[in-house]
Design an enzyme around this catalytic site. Structure first.
Site, PDB file in Angstrom:
ATOM      1  N   ARG A   2       1.012  -1.129   0.104  1.00 51.97           N
ATOM      2  CA  ARG A   2      -0.064   0.344  -0.009  1.00 51.97           C
ATOM      3  C   ARG A   2       0.982   1.077   0.014  1.00 51.97           C
ATOM      4  O   ARG A   2       0.495   2.128  -0.785  1.00 51.97           O
ATOM      5  CB  ARG A   2      -0.607  -0.107   1.057  1.00 51.97           C
ATOM      6  CG  ARG A   2      -1.747  -0.707   0.887  1.00 51.97           C
ATOM      7  CD  ARG A   2      -3.048  -0.522   2.280  1.00 51.97           C
ATOM      8  NE  ARG A   2      -2.228  -1.780   3.085  1.00 51.97           N
ATOM      9  CZ  ARG A   2      -3.120  -1.895   4.491  1.00 51.97           C
ATOM     10  NH1 ARG A   2      -4.143  -0.920   4.726  1.00 51.97           N
ATOM     11  NH2 ARG A   2      -2.777  -2.561   5.105  1.00 51.97           N
TER      12      ARG A   2
ATOM     13  N   LYS B 169      -0.398 -18.967   5.840  1.00 50.82           N
ATOM     14  CA  LYS B 169      -1.674 -19.166   7.161  1.00 50.82           C
ATOM     15  C   LYS B 169      -1.441 -18.005   7.431  1.00 50.82           C
ATOM     16  O   LYS B 169      -0.732 -17.147   6.956  1.00 50.82           O
ATOM     17  CB  LYS B 169      -1.001 -20.518   8.358  1.00 50.82           C
ATOM     18  CG  LYS B 169       0.165 -20.328   8.524  1.00 50.82           C
ATOM     19  CD  LYS B 169       0.698 -21.157   9.598  1.00 50.82           C
ATOM     20  CE  LYS B 169       0.497 -20.442  10.995  1.00 50.82           C
ATOM     21  NZ  LYS B 169       1.360 -19.894  11.714  1.00 50.82           N
TER      22      LYS B 169
ATOM     23  N   HIS C 298       4.941 -24.010   6.418  1.00 49.05           N
ATOM     24  CA  HIS C 298       6.709 -23.921   6.088  1.00 49.05           C
ATOM     25  C   HIS C 298       7.018 -25.620   6.605  1.00 49.05           C
ATOM     26  O   HIS C 298       8.577 -25.618   6.860  1.00 49.05           O
ATOM     27  CB  HIS C 298       6.784 -22.593   7.125  1.00 49.05           C
ATOM     28  CG  HIS C 298       6.925 -22.593   8.245  1.00 49.05           C
ATOM     29  ND1 HIS C 298       6.291 -22.634   9.199  1.00 49.05           N
ATOM     30  CD2 HIS C 298       8.153 -23.542   9.010  1.00 49.05           C
ATOM     31  CE1 HIS C 298       6.796 -22.476  10.169  1.00 49.05           C
ATOM     32  NE2 HIS C 298       8.184 -22.726  10.886  1.00 49.05           N
TER      33      HIS C 298
ATOM     34  N   LYS D 115      10.770 -28.693   6.245  1.00 57.50           N
ATOM     35  CA  LYS D 115      11.715 -28.878   7.171  1.00 57.50           C
ATOM     36  C   LYS D 115      11.949 -30.547   6.321  1.00 57.50           C
ATOM     37  O   LYS D 115      11.769 -31.247   6.147  1.00 57.50           O
ATOM     38  CB  LYS D 115      11.057 -28.790   8.342  1.00 57.50           C
ATOM     39  CG  LYS D 115      11.212 -27.819   9.037  1.00 57.50           C
ATOM     40  CD  LYS D 115      10.422 -27.815  10.373  1.00 57.50           C
ATOM     41  CE  LYS D 115      10.081 -26.257  10.692  1.00 57.50           C
ATOM     42  NZ  LYS D 115      11.045 -25.206  11.240  1.00 57.50           N
TER      43      LYS D 115
ATOM     44  N   HIS E 191       0.783 -27.105  11.879  1.00 55.14           N
ATOM     45  CA  HIS E 191       2.037 -27.958  11.940  1.00 55.14           C
ATOM     46  C   HIS E 191       1.789 -28.809  12.254  1.00 55.14           C
ATOM     47  O   HIS E 191       2.328 -29.982  12.299  1.00 55.14           O
ATOM     48  CB  HIS E 191       3.181 -26.802  13.033  1.00 55.14           C
ATOM     49  CG  HIS E 191       3.196 -25.684  12.396  1.00 55.14           C
ATOM     50  ND1 HIS E 191       2.843 -24.959  10.991  1.00 55.14           N
ATOM     51  CD2 HIS E 191       3.531 -24.310  13.128  1.00 55.14           C
ATOM     52  CE1 HIS E 191       3.407 -23.626  10.155  1.00 55.14           C
ATOM     53  NE2 HIS E 191       3.952 -23.014  11.654  1.00 55.14           N
TER      54      HIS E 191
END
Ligand code: BG6
Length: 514
Positions: A61, A172, A202, A206, A264
């Protein structure tokens, strides 16, 4: 998935491919995620030669020139005073960065974005390929998606057969409950096909999380034991020492259930409990994961208080550090009921897991940062060495982070004439086995997969909705109950409220101290 590449030549080829040139459009480009994760990941991928040509359009913005955007990103990626050598590598990458100022609801802004993308197609050969990354506050996701559709910025191709592809990455939190996740899925599906939608978590980037599948399905010796005949219970722990780290605005409305458990922890649960997929392809893997969530028993409103504990940290110490309580954190309401700790017992009602409880716990300001899955096996049918000690059950611990590795505990005879038994650990440590490689960080890996069009490590529509549905009774309970014990206080630097101990001990089991 590259970790399974040894077993699958097709995957090996896939993981070495370089993606087509594309324009990465980051909505919310001046925000924290873009600074801390996305831009550093794109830069490293470019430096490693994993992406051939990359054009990044930042959309946000605040008014800003391309030059100012590049300078801001340079500082985010290289730090305030980088050496000259780093600067020259950055300069080449930065030529691909540009900025479009936009109020996300402003139609004209999308015309400007289209012009910018057309220009990149001509100047940087991006060939109509677009990766849209929603890194704004979640409230803007649906509006941005609708406007992309209305302005003809989305070709309905995930693969580029029709001259250019479009994909969208959604950060998320994906909704705040089942209804809002369902609505967001609906909006996304009005504009994109499912194969074009990448819901990111994420944890799936891993290495050690991906290794859960390799451990289970590339070895022959564990899978025969991986069921209710041999496993007593499973503990999944995501423990953090950090607090809300200046993100109280977000965390106050999320709490641990939405922040960690819904995404997760559900991912860890599905990977440890799923059946072997037919192939390591996106839909086959996700099909099996979603079945676990479907089989997970829903708690009735009467059962929630018995099988779930929510906690909130109060003042305490971690190491030598004095830690203020959650209510003393800046930006937290003085009477906040936001939970920073959750423990819950989950049953998966299928043939493999009938009767095997999965105990999940996650909290902030716990004594140690550790994410692990501990699989505890049943005891031998008869105690042969009475009075000799060594009654500890076999335990397999998959350590996701830190000190990534796997250990197996079994009982051995301590040297000496007496029959004395002791538990011992057999261990595998990633660092010792593989050394420091050039492995990709979570965001690097996942961004690369999006560009390659591989959605295996992303959450599918039904998966995210099943996870919300499983947690719906917990959220309703938290919203509706006036009980002062929800959430229960626990001192920072301890392993959570006493009620969490009771929760597992009622079942005749104990939390392990990682
Ligand atoms: C994020 C949460 O998704 O995961 C944070 O929003 C949390 O609150 C973080 O700290 C933990 O990730 P990791 O990779 O450090 O375990």
């Amino acid at each position: 998935m590259s970790v399974v590449s040894a077993a699958s030549p097709r995957d090996a080829v896939r993981s070495r491919r370089t993606p087509d040139p594309c324009a990465v459009v980051i909505f919310g480009a001046t925000g924290d995620l873009a600074h801390r994760k996305l831009m550093p990941a794109l830069y490293r991928l470019a430096r490693l030669g994993r992406i051939a040509s990359c054009a990044v359009v930042g959309v946000a913005r605040r008014p800003k020139t391309d030059e100012a955007f590049r300078a801001e990103m340079a500082e985010a990626v290289l730090g305030p005073s980088p050496p000259a050598s780093a600067r020259s590598a950055w300069t080449a990458f930065a030529q691909g960065l540009s900025y479009v100022q936009a109020e996300f609801g402003d139609a004209l802004a999308y015309d400007r974005l289209r012009d910018a993308l057309d220009r990149l197609d001509r100047e940087r050969g991006t060939a109509g390929n677009r990766l849209y990354y929603l890194a704004t506050a979640p409230a803007f996701y649906a509006g941005i998606v609708r406007r992309l559709g209305e302005h003809g910025l989305v070709v309905r191709s995930a693969s580029g057969d029709a001259g250019g592809w479009a994909r969208v990455v959604v950060e998320k939190p994906f909704g705040r409950d089942l209804a809002s996740a369902h609505a967001l899925n609906g909006t996304l599906r009005d504009v994109f096909r499912e194969a074009q939608i990448y819901r990111i978590d994420h944890y799936l980037g891993k290495e050690t999380v991906q290794n859960i599948l390799v451990f289970r399905f590339a070895n022959g010796i564990f899978e025969p034991l991986w069921n209710q005949h041999f496993i007593d219970h499973v503990q999944i722990t995501v423990a953090e020492t950090v607090g809300v780290e200046g993100r109280a605005g977000y965390y106050e409305s999320a709490g641990v259930v939405r922040d960690i458990v819904q995404n997760h922890m559900m991912q860890l649960l599905t990977l440890v409990a799923m059946e072997a997929p037919v192939a390591f392809e996106a839909d086959e893997v996700r099909e099996e994961k979603v079945k676990v969530l479907r089989a997970a028993r829903r708690l009735s409103s009467d059962d929630v208080a018995r099988h779930v504990v929510l906690g909130q940290y109060s003042r305490g110490t971690i190491g030598d550090e004095q830690i203020p309580g959650y209510l003393q954190e800046p930006g937290v309401a003085p009477d906040s009921r936001t939970p920073t700790y959750a423990a819950m017992r989950v049953l998966v009602d299928n043939w493999r897991w009938a009767g095997v409880p999965f105990f999940l716990r996650s909290g902030k300001r716990l004594p140690k940062r550790v994410t692990e899955i501990a699989v505890q096996f049943k005891r031998p049918p008869l105690p042969m060495f009475r009075g000799a000690g060594g009654r500890e059950p076999n335990l397999l611990a998959l350590r996701i982070q830190p000190d990534e590795g796997i250990s197996l505990r079994f009982v051995a005879k301590a040297p000496g004439t007496a029959m004395t038994l002791r538990p011992v650990d057999m261990g595998f440590a990633y660092a010792a086995a593989f050394g420091e490689g050039e492995e990709l960080s979570e965001y690097e890996r996942l961004l690369l997969d999006c560009m390659l069009g591989d959605a295996t490590l992303f959450t599918r529509r039904d998966e995210v909705e099943e996870a919300w549905s499983l947690l719906a009774p917990v959220l309703t309970w938290w919203d509706a109950t006036a009980a002062p014990s929800v959430p229960v206080p626990y001192a920072a630097g301890t392993w959570g409220p006493d009620a969490a101990r009771t929760l597992i001990e009622r079942d005749g089991r104990r939390w392990r101290t990682p």
